[in-house]
Structure formats: structure tokens, C-alpha cells
Write an enzyme that holds these catalytic residues in place. Structure first.
Site, PDB file in Angstrom:
ATOM      1  N   ASP A 219      47.967  13.491  56.312  1.00 23.85           N
ATOM      2  CA  ASP A 219      47.676  14.288  55.133  1.00 23.85           C
ATOM      3  C   ASP A 219      48.295  15.678  55.251  1.00 23.85           C
ATOM      4  O   ASP A 219      48.239  16.315  56.307  1.00 23.85           O
ATOM      5  CB  ASP A 219      46.153  14.411  54.984  1.00 23.85           C
ATOM      6  N   GLU A 278      52.753  12.499  54.538  1.00 26.06           N
ATOM      7  CA  GLU A 278      52.588  12.982  53.168  1.00 26.06           C
ATOM      8  C   GLU A 278      53.224  14.371  53.150  1.00 26.06           C
ATOM      9  O   GLU A 278      52.574  15.381  53.429  1.00 26.06           O
ATOM     10  CB  GLU A 278      51.118  13.067  52.763  1.00 26.06           C
TER      11      GLU A 278
END
Length: 538
Positions: A219, A278
Site C-alpha cells: 500500500d 501500489e
């Protein structure tokens, strides 16, 4: 309607899935745990619910399952505020449940990728709570970004950074110091210059690798390192959530040292364990830097996700993506929807026809594809959620933002009846539209014209046909304005009508699969209606 020559066999079970480089052409299915399946009837999805539905994912034909966070968390941002990276939140289950999920998935030939949230922790993480208790000068404060404020009495934030959820990126502690949070105030950013932070996450990686996970989706992979001195941004238009501007807190070159150290750990384990970034970057060339041979394996292709339904623009981003990834020997990834963006059926306009055509185009491209739960059902964005049920912090902090992410997180339907259409024995944490009973797995299964059966057929073909998935090349063919046509090695061709009207073309070969009904002409040519994709054996 779905048009095809014949039904295709479901993928063969592959326990252990020992094939090397599996990730280069894998189809990876994102499960958002709170909205996938509820095993205990409390209205919230959980790990037992996911375990019970693993055979569905096996039969759908995916290679791996990516799980959004299930760690212990106060849930200020749906689990992306982690209090304990080695514990499962009780709302989702236990570590024993997680171990069973991994084992069950492997027995079905599915790999498991878990979310890792290294940019920030929860404000309820023990490190941060102790840093607040100990006050100014605490050594633990150096593991985060604590700074004195500006102004006569330190009443102003240390710099002009804004949170991507709206408002300042700084919150003042009771003792007067400020701490940085690029997201919600409950998500203080780690200071990745501190060796204890780096050591801790190497340990966390090993903990989950020892549990048997096959990789990590990282993330905010572009956000860990901040520019030295935390400089002001200055004159800059308002930051959009997870935007791709060049900013002093995103895509700094220092992140690559971190991922090189992580790659060494991943490579120590058998079974091709992977890291997926990401990374929202300004260009696909910047994204490619995360995928050099000694760094991560994949990165989400947000440039593709952000491209509209336009043949010229799609061809441009496909070429740019393939060219950029080819330079570092990495596969290109393709994605249309996830838990942070409006579902592509709604975002692209054009309804279910266009969504199906876009899906078949994505799955026909070389590399790895990501499928977000429910897109195989043709679910639209839920745009009429009452304000009182919305939980996205971006909605709360920024005066609405049109609800932003809650609309794509509504629990998915499994059956045509029941309080939550088979999601669980009770209700669901976000209300489901009544029309979803017609889109349920039960309602679509066996219907050859359904979106679910289109995905099942497409994923079966990806496994069977040598021209799908693997490789890095497309050969563009001449096509009318508004039409994309490309060949792949192994005797495969894809044609896409992204224009406004029907187009007649010579039949390239034998039809494998189409997202809608094609017209057959007397001279052997075919008519592609608008918003239609067809796969051909050539």
C-alpha cells in the site's frame, strides 16, 4: 449476449502451483474482506466467509487472491490503519483462520497475496501510543514524523502539506508537537529513515512468509520516503486522492533501497513469492523503476485504469505500458477496478456492454490482470448510499467528495434471495441495491449470456490458448477509426469497437469469444457493434 464457439473446460487443479514466474501472466482476484462473504452473520465479511467461497474463485479461473487488510485495527480507514501487523482483527477472525485460509487456497491451486501497509500505522499502534505518552524528546517519536510547529507559539503546522483525505497533513499533539499523516489523523506516517522501522517491516515480511503467503501488495508504495527537510510544496493545485503529481512525499528515489532489501527476503523463500507495488507515479517510466530485477515484481498500471473508452488513447497507453515494463524485464499489469475507484461499469459510461468489452480487452493483453470482486458480475457503482451509512474518511473529512470509495465497497450478492443476497445470514454493513439480486452469482451461473459466464470463459481461454497471457508484445493491425485490432504470438487476435457505430471487418479467423453478438455478413465478414470485443484464433 456472449457469443462463443463452444464451452471451455474449467482450469485444472494445480495444488502447490509450482510453475516458475507464475506472476508474469497471472489473473489475480482482489477480495475486500469486509464485503466478500460473511461467515458468522454479523453483517461484516470475514476470513471464514472467504474460506467457504474459495472454490468459487478456483472455478472462476483465477490464479491468485489478493486480500485487502485484515490486521488488528480500529478501522478508522477500513483496516488501512494497522495497530498490530501480526494479528488478525477479531471482526475478521483469528490467526488460526488465516492459516486455514492459506492452506485451503494452496490445496485448490490458488496463491494468496496479502496487503501490507508500510507508509503509516494506526494511532493505536503501541509505538505511537508510547511516543505520545512519553512526550517531547521520546526516542520513539523518531520512528514517526514529529516536528515543532511554526508561528510565534508553534500554533501553525510545520509545512503546507495537505492530507490526501482533505485538510492539513499535520495534527498537533497535546504537548504542542505536530505529527505527519498523509491520510487520516489516525494514520501517522512512519519515518523510514529510522533503522527500527526498516527492521520491523523486514520482520513482518518474514512472519507472513513463514505463514505461507505468496506475496504482498504494498500500500502507498510510492510514499514511504519523504524529501529531506520536508519542504513546502508552495503554489500547487489541490491534491487529489492518490494523485500522480510530483510531490515531496511521493515517489522519492529513496524508496528503491527499501524494496531492494525486501526483494532479498522474498528470494530467500521457495515458491516465487512476489511484491506488488501500489505506486501512483507521474509516468509509466517512473513506475518501471519499482520493477527493476532486484526490486519488486509487479506494479499496478494506474495509467491504464485512468484511460477513458477511446481507441486512440487506449492504444497509446498500451504501447507506453508495454514499452516501459519491457525495459526492466517486468510484466505489464492491467486493472479496471479496485476498492479505491469507481467501478468501471459506471466510470467508463456505456453500461454493461462497454464494461464487458473493456474486460475482454484487458484480459486479452499480455501480462498479468487484476479483477476486483464483483466486476465479474457486472456490478455498477452504488451512487445513492445514504450519508449516515458511509464510512470512507475521505467523505467525512472533505465535505462529501461524492461519497468516493464507499460505492465500490458494497457487499457482493451471491443469491437472489435472503437479507443480504447470500452475503451472510443477516444484513450487510452497507446496504445493497435491490436490483443486485438479478446480478447474484446464483442468478448468473449457467446463463451463457451473463457477465459471470463471460469471465469464466475468458479465464479458461487464458489458460488454454498459447496466444493469451504470456509475453510482452502486441502487433497492431490496420483497423477502422475507433477500432483496436492486435495480434499476439500463438495465433490469437483481439478486435475492439470503441467507436459509436457498428463496423464491418473481414473475419480474422475462428471466433473464440465475444462480449456481445456479432453480425455475420454474406461475404464472410463480420459486423462489430459498438462497445464490443471479440477474440479470434488466427
Amino acid at each position: 449476449m456472449t457469443q462463443r464457439l463452444a464451452d471451455h473446460a474449467q482450469p485444472t487443479d494445480i495444488p502447490g502451483n509450482p510453475r516458475s514466474d507464475w506472476w508474469r501472466e497471472a489473473v489475480i482476484y482482489q477480495v475486500y474482506p469486509r464485503s466478500f462473504a460473511d461467515g458468522n452473520g454479523d453483517g461484516m465479511g470475514d476470513i471464514p466467509g472467504i474460506r467457504a467461497r474459495l472454490p468459487y474463485l478456483r472455478d472462476l479461473g483465477v490464479d491468485a487472491v489478493w486480500l485487502s487488510p485484515f490486521y488488528a485495527s480500529p478501522q478508522a480507514d477500513a483496516g488501512y490503519d494497522v495497530a498490530d501487523y501480526r494479528a488478525i482483527d477479531p471482526m475478521f477472525g483469528t490467526l488460526h483462520d488465516a492459516d486455514g485460509l492459506i492452506r485451503d487456497a494452496h490445496a485448490l491451486g490458488l496463491r494468496i497475496i496479502v496487503d501490507l501497509v508500510p507508509n503509516h500505522s494506526s494511532d493505536q499502534h503501541e509505538w505511537f501510543k508510547q511516543a505520545l505518552r512519553e512526550g517531547q524528546g521520546s526516542p520513539l517519536r523518531a520512528r514517526y514524523h514529529f516536528r515543532p510547529g511554526k508561528g510565534e507559539n508553534g500554533e501553525l503546522p510545520p509545512n503546507d502539506w495537505e492530507s490526501v483525505f482533505g485538510g492539513p497533513a499535520w495534527t498537533r499533539a497535546e504537548d504542542g508537537e505536530w505529527f505527519l499523516h498523509l491520510f487520516a489523523p489516525e494514520q501517522p506516517d512512519f519515518n523510514w529513515e529510522h533503522p527500527a522501522v526498516r527492521d520491523e517491516f523486514r520482520s513482518i515480511l518474514r512472519f507472513w512468509l513463514d505463514m505461507g503467503v505468496d506475496g504482498f501488495r504494498i500500500d502507498v508504495a510510492h510514499g514511504l520516503v519523504k524529501a529531506e527537510g520536508l519542504p513546502d510544496i508552495g503554489d500547487h493545485e489541490q491534491l487529489k486522492l492518490l494523485g500522480n503529481d510530483v510531490l515531496p512525499f511521493f515517489d522519492q528515489d529513496g524508496v528503491h533501497e527499501i524494496y531492494r532489501s525486501w526483494r532479498q527476503i522474498l528470494d530467500e523463500y521457495d515458491g516465487e513469492r512476489i511484491g506488488v507495488a501500489e505506486a501512483w507515479t507521474a509516468t509509466v517510466d517512473r513506475t518501471a523503476k519499482y520493477l527493476r530485477p532486484d526490486e519488486l515484481h509487479q506494479a499496478f498500471n494506474f495509467q491504464y485504469l485512468g484511460t477513458g473508452w477511446d481507441a486512440e488513447e487506449l492504444r497509446k497507453v498500451i504501447d507506453q505500458s508495454l514499452d516501459a515494463m519491457r525495459t526492466v524485464g517486468a510484466p505489464t499489469t492491467w486493472v479496471l477496478s479496485n476498492h479505491d475507484v469507481v467501478r468501471h461499469l459506471t466510470r467508463l459510461g456505456g453500461g454493461v456492454r462497454r464494461a464487458r468489452a473493456a474486460s475482454l480487452l484487458m484480459l486479452g493483453l499480455p501480462g498479468s490482470a487484476y479483477v476486483y470482486q464483483g466486476e465479474e458480475l457486472g456490478l455498477p457503482e452504488v451512487t445513492d448510499l445514504p450519508d449516515e451509512v458511509r464510512q470512507d474518511p475521505a467523505f467525512v473529512r472533505a465535505a462529501g467528495q461524492d461519497g468516493f470509495r464507499d460505492g465500490c465497497r458494497v457487499p457482493i450478492p451471491w443469491t437472489a434471495e435472503g437479507a443480504s443476497y447470500g452475503f451472510g445470514a443477516g444484513g450487510s454493513w452497507l446496504p445493497q441495491p435491490e436490483v443486485w439480486k438479478t446480478l447474484a452469482v446464483e442468478a448468473q451461473t449457467g446463463d451463457p449470456d451473463s457477465t459471470l459466464e463471460l469471465y469464466r470463459s475468458a479465464l479458461a481461454l487464458r489458460r488454454e490458448h498459447p496466444g493469451l497471457g504470456a509475453g510482452t508484445e502486441v502487433e497492431w493491425a490496420d483497423a477502422p477509426v475507433g477500432v483496436l485490432a492486435f495480434r499476439r504470438p500463438g495465433g490469437f487476435m483481439c478486435t475492439v469497437n470503441a467507436g459509436e457505430g457498428p463496423v464491418t471487418i473481414p473475419a480474422p479467423g475462428g471466433l473464440l469469444l465475444a462480449s456481445g453478438e456479432l453480425g455475420a455478413e454474406a461475404d464472410g465478414s463480420v459486423t462489430l457493434p459498438p462497445d464490443t470485443t471479440a477474440w479470434w484464433a488466427v
